[in-house]
Design a protein around this motif. Sequence first.
Motif, PDB file in Angstrom:
ATOM      1  N   ALA A 120       5.225 -12.784   9.664  1.00  0.00           N
ATOM      2  CA  ALA A 120       6.260 -11.731   9.856  1.00  0.00           C
ATOM      3  C   ALA A 120       6.817 -12.262   9.283  1.00  0.00           C
ATOM      4  CB  ALA A 120       6.346 -12.616  11.538  1.00  0.00           C
ATOM      5  N   HIS A 121       6.959 -13.905   8.568  1.00  0.00           N
ATOM      6  CA  HIS A 121       7.601 -15.219   7.169  1.00  0.00           C
ATOM      7  C   HIS A 121       7.701 -13.528   5.900  1.00  0.00           C
ATOM      8  CE1 HIS A 121       8.908 -17.546   5.360  1.00  0.00           C
ATOM      9  NE2 HIS A 121       9.457 -18.549   5.817  1.00  0.00           N
ATOM     10  N   PRO A 122       9.472 -13.433   5.639  1.00  0.00           N
ATOM     11  CA  PRO A 122       9.578 -12.800   4.424  1.00  0.00           C
ATOM     12  C   PRO A 122       9.250 -13.018   3.244  1.00  0.00           C
ATOM     13  CG  PRO A 122      11.383 -13.953   5.341  1.00  0.00           C
ATOM     14  CD  PRO A 122      10.527 -13.795   6.349  1.00  0.00           C
ATOM     15  N   LEU A 123       8.632 -13.900   2.877  1.00  0.00           N
ATOM     16  CA  LEU A 123       8.199 -14.983   1.915  1.00  0.00           C
ATOM     17  C   LEU A 123       7.047 -14.391   1.557  1.00  0.00           C
ATOM     18  CD1 LEU A 123       8.496 -16.353  -0.457  1.00  0.00           C
ATOM     19  CD2 LEU A 123       6.939 -18.544   0.749  1.00  0.00           C
ATOM     20  N   LEU A 124       6.197 -13.967   2.679  1.00  0.00           N
ATOM     21  CA  LEU A 124       4.931 -13.301   2.301  1.00  0.00           C
ATOM     22  C   LEU A 124       5.125 -11.367   1.721  1.00  0.00           C
ATOM     23  CD1 LEU A 124       1.785 -13.148   2.083  1.00  0.00           C
ATOM     24  CD2 LEU A 124       1.624 -13.106   4.577  1.00  0.00           C
ATOM     25  N   GLY A 125       5.844 -11.124   2.717  1.00  0.00           N
ATOM     26  CA  GLY A 125       6.316  -9.145   2.424  1.00  0.00           C
ATOM     27  C   GLY A 125       6.927  -9.408   0.980  1.00  0.00           C
ATOM     28  N   LEU A 126       7.402 -10.964   0.919  1.00  0.00           N
ATOM     29  CA  LEU A 126       8.619 -10.081  -0.794  1.00  0.00           C
ATOM     30  C   LEU A 126       7.377 -10.302  -1.732  1.00  0.00           C
ATOM     31  CD1 LEU A 126      12.175 -12.097  -0.286  1.00  0.00           C
ATOM     32  CD2 LEU A 126      11.732  -9.513  -0.531  1.00  0.00           C
TER      33      LEU A 126
END
Length: 210
Positions: A120-126
């Motif tokens: 759920a962490h945005p860093l992974l998605g980005l």
Amino acid sequence: MGLVGGALLNGAESIGMRLLLPAQPATGAEKLQAIADSGVTYPVLVMLGTLAIPFMCIGFLALAHLLGQRAPRTGRLAVALLFTGMFGFFGMHVMSLVQVPLSQSTDLVRAGALLDGVEAHPLLGLTFLAPFLVGTALGLLVLIVGLLLTRSVPRWIALTMLVFLVVDFGLRNAGPVDAHWLWIAACIGAARSILVTFARPSVVNGRTGQ
């Protein structure tokens, strides 16, 4: 060959996941439990998908080179986008592989909560998900349009790739049949077309040299 090898390995992962593993669990703990219950099935399938990535890069280079003979800028743009997508794809596979040791934890509830937090962490998605989705989808679209306009490959190949793109990315591979069968068929056809195309100059040169 890169195109065929990459398509077969990537297809084996996607098709195998659909046929051999349960539907995507709702929570991290349930996902880890399903991985643990699968034995070697999940790790093997993810490894096949990971090994597909360098082959897919080689295949994309071959298609971009073929396209670049008639539309060099389009070919360069397509391969830049697709390589960005493959970077994201590799990162996603690393995350999938990390789930294997997590599934061996003695406390799957706690390990699952950790997995949920990481995903759920945005860093992974980005860092990984966004480059994969944007780079691969746009790269394939640029490549397909270029192949259609330049007729660098038979039209059915580019159209089959387009249907795969719509079903796999637009419809999220919904339906009873995995869309990667389309990708495998298109890549086999494209590989044959590339072999035929790059064999012609040698034949012509051989005749002119006589």
